[in-house]
Write a protein that holds these residues in place. Structure first.
Motif, PDB file in Angstrom:
ATOM      1  N   TYR A 166      20.960 -32.389  33.194  1.00 53.07           N
ATOM      2  CA  TYR A 166      20.959 -33.469  33.086  1.00 53.07           C
ATOM      3  C   TYR A 166      20.018 -34.955  32.302  1.00 53.07           C
ATOM      4  O   TYR A 166      18.706 -34.776  32.614  1.00 53.07           O
ATOM      5  CB  TYR A 166      21.687 -34.373  34.668  1.00 53.07           C
ATOM      6  N   ALA A 225      27.001 -34.926  38.722  1.00 54.14           N
ATOM      7  CA  ALA A 225      25.967 -35.951  38.440  1.00 54.14           C
ATOM      8  C   ALA A 225      25.803 -37.045  39.716  1.00 54.14           C
ATOM      9  O   ALA A 225      24.923 -37.697  40.053  1.00 54.14           O
ATOM     10  CB  ALA A 225      26.584 -36.999  37.219  1.00 54.14           C
ATOM     11  N   PRO A 245      25.428 -36.194  31.313  1.00 57.92           N
ATOM     12  CA  PRO A 245      24.900 -34.795  31.009  1.00 57.92           C
ATOM     13  C   PRO A 245      23.949 -34.743  30.193  1.00 57.92           C
ATOM     14  O   PRO A 245      24.138 -36.000  28.587  1.00 57.92           O
ATOM     15  CB  PRO A 245      25.810 -34.024  30.951  1.00 57.92           C
TER      16      PRO A 245
END
Length: 684
Positions: A166, A225, A245
């Protein structure tokens, strides 16, 4: 592999590193002019990537580290996350200068020793978004996160194990009093959920609070996330958090892997694939050869050329005495065959010594850019004829004269932008460097569209410097007045700078060019510009010459200096100011007997007809009267050596077919040593 094993590749590494640095230098200067050229950016990136890989494999860590930082900046430019600016180009060129210093240290046997100085810090500042970014890139929250090959490999390995990569962008509240503490809490709270791969700015800068209010992390985790965003949001004084991402550019990674594999294994297939732009192009194989071997081969071929001529002379002599004997016919056949083989061998060796003049020209764009910036001028530099080939010995000698001519074009020729606008010219000046073949010579021109040169001003400066008298200056024509700039100590610059104004340079230009049997001519128009034209022989080892006879001795005029040959009678000779002249097609041509010019005779012998060899030096033409014309021949130039020293009027010697020695004439020296003022006046 041991250090001893790697040392055998050092020469190859230095050669290739030099080529890559020169390629980077040219391409980066060109990038400043065409900042949107993606192909050019890719070329630059590949060259830097190759240099980094080869440096690391040889164990030169400083070289690899600096190139790696450059590569990261270039990657930002490729992705459009950083704008090409003059500041970025300056930093990249400064990095190249440091890389050259490290390379020179390696060549001197000291390894890549030396401090990298502040250049790495300047590159890091660019990567952190503190320098060279466009206004769009400077807004809060727009710092660029780039990953090098190592970081990408770490992420790939983590993804294989089930982790997700991420990009976490954190923006603090405005007026946050303890930014370093907030950043520490973000790192501390996230450590239970995964691992930080990279931070922009660097963690040291975060601890020192050397950032505005935003920082970005590359983070690998098995969490989603939203979970990561909530972990960060739980910290006070956090204004905004963005988690997305990271998608690696697979095409770029594959290209990098192929490049690395090519460096490691020397894959011929990969090289062929990378270099084959068109399938119909013929693949050539090359090998590096010591220059001294080429010199030795050229000397041996020169000896063969001499013996070929002698063999032909011997055959002709025997045939005249014995007639058409069978053995003589066989000898003649063998002599002709050896002659053909020797000519072919000579041509191939000469081709092996020929190099594109681009090897000289490619160093000039950077120099012109730097000088123009220093002088506060805007210059478009155009190069034509890069592919023109000439002998390596000529290439070695022509570099310095061209540097002086380009420096003078920038400092003296091109005006300041404001002055050009007032004169009705474009703000940008143009300097054009061109090379091309003309018969058996190479012609190089350096042309500018600047202020030009005023002959009267040049004469006034020469008189003021005490280089010539006022009376002599008054007798000089337009062409001879321009030639005064080649006098040592003369400069038309009103002030001394670190580029020009000391009266040195142009005399060096002419000396260098004449040293290699070349000529230089000037064409200028005040207010319009100036053009210097240099004419050079293709090679210094073997040359075509006109053989003449004077006083029973044979002399050779280089064909490059011969304009034409005429026959005259004593009635055609006139006298002007006690100087012999002849009128050729309406033009008055000074005459002098070659034996008299060489100090062999006080006067020319009586005769009904005289052969006159007209030689030219730029616009000057003078006729040399000779006893007999022998003809044109290819001769091998031999130095007279240090024992004899330099003789005025003589450039060297050659061995004739009968074994005798003929002297090669130095036309420039002959003309300059005549000491006849009238000949100089009439020759213009």
């Amino acid at each position: 592999m041991s250090e001893l094993d790697m040392s055998q590749y050092l020469g190859i590494f230095l050669d290739e590193a030099g080529e890559q640095l020169q390629q980077l230098d040219e391409a980066i200067v060109k990038l400043e002019q065409t900042p949107d050229d993606l192909d050019l950016l890719n070329t630059i990136f590949r060259a830097a990537h190759t240099l980094k890989g080869s440096s690391a494999s040889m164990g030169f860590n400083r070289l690899a580290t600096l190139t790696h930082r450059m590569e990261s900046v270039l990657d930002l430019l490729r992705q459009g996350k950083l704008a090409v600016s003059r500041e970025i180009i300056d930093i990249l060129l400064a990095s190249l200068d440091k890389l050259r210093v490290l390379k020179d240290s390696i060549a001197a046997g000291n390894g890549d020793e030396g401090e990298l100085g502040d250049i790495v810090a300047r590159l890091e500042a660019v990567l952190a978004g503190e320098a060279g970014a466009s206004p769009r890139d400077k807004v809060p929250g727009s710092e660029t996160l780039t990953l090098d090959d190592i970081e990408q490999n770490v992420i790939r390995a983590a993804q294989v194990k089930g982790f997700q990569a991420y990009e976490i962008r954190v923006q603090l509240e405005e007026g946050c009093q303890m930014k370093a503490a907030r950043a520490y809490l973000v790192f501390n709270n996230l450590k239970e959920a995964g691992e930080v791969i990279k931070s922009v700015p660097h963690t040291q800068d975060l601890e020192a609070e050397k950032f505005e209010d935003t920082f970005t992390l590359a983070f690998v985790s098995r969490e989603d996330a939203d979970t990561l965003a909530n972990i960060v949001k739980s910290i006070s004084e956090i204004k905004n958090v963005t988690v997305r991402p990271i998608s690696l550019d697979e095409d770029r990674l594959v290209a990098a892997e192929v490049s690395a594999l090519e460096q490691e294994n020397g894959s011929l297939a990969a090289r062929a694939k990378a270099n084959s732009k068109a399938s119909e192009q013929r693949i050539t194989q090359t090998v590096r050869v010591d220059v001294q071997r080429l010199e030795n081969l050229m000397n041996l071929v020169g000896e063969l050329v001499i013996d070929r001529t002698r063999l032909a002379e011997v055959g002709n002599g025997l045939k005249a005495r014995l007639g058409n004997e069978e053995l003589l016919e066989t000898l003649e056949e063998v002599s002709l065959h050896i002659g053909r083989i020797t000519s072919d061998l000579q041509e191939e060796i000469m081709k092996a010594r020929m190099f594109p003049i681009d090897q000289v020209f490619n160093r000039f764009p950077r120099m012109v850019r730097d000088l123009a910036r220093k002088a506060g001028k805007e210059i478009d530099f155009i190069i034509e004829g890069r592919e023109t080939e000439l002998d390596r010995t000529v290439i070695e000698e022509i570099g310095d004269p061209l540097i002086h001519l380009l420096r003078n074009a920038i400092d003296h020729g091109i005006e300041a932008p404001e002055a050009r606008l007032k004169a009705g010219k474009p703000r940008h000046g143009t300097v054009r460097l061109r090379a091309f073949h003309q018969e058996n010579q190479i012609v190089i021109t350096v042309e500018d569209d600047g202020a030009g040169m005023d002959p009267e001003k040049i004469k006034a400066r020469a008189v003021a410097k005490g280089l010539i008298s006022r009376e002599a200056a008054a007798r000089l024509g337009h062409r001879e007045a321009l030639d005064l700039i080649f006098l040592p100590g003369l400069s038309t610059s009103e002030k001394v700078t670190d580029v020009s104004g000391r009266g040195v340079g142009m005399d060096i230009v002419r000396n260098h060019i004449e040293k290699i049997n070349g000529t230089i001519d000037i064409r200028t128009t005040p207010g319009k510009g100036t053009c210097f034209t240099i004419k050079l022989p293709l090679t210094l080892a073997i040359n075509r010459s006109l053989l003449v006879q004077v006083g029973g001795r044979v002399y050779a005029f280089p064909l490059a200096n011969v304009v034409e040959i005429i026959d005259i009678t004593p009635a055609d000779i006139q006298h002007v100011h006690r100087q012999q002249v002849v009128v050729v097609r309406g033009r008055v041509l000074p005459l002098i007997y070659l034996g008299q010019a060489l100090g062999l005779a006080r006067a020319m012998p009586a005769g009904e007809n005289y052969a006159v060899v007209i030689v030219g030096l730029a616009e000057k033409q003078i006729g040399f009267i000779v006893d007999n014309l022998i003809g044109e021949q290819e001769i091998v130039i031999k130095s007279l050596g240090n024992f004899i020293g330099k003789i005025p009027g003589i450039a060297g010697a050659t061995i004739m077919g009968d074994g005798s020695v003929a002297l090669i004439l130095d036309v420039r020296s002959l003309v300059d040593n005549l000491g006849v003022e009238a000949s100089r006046e009439l020759a213009s």
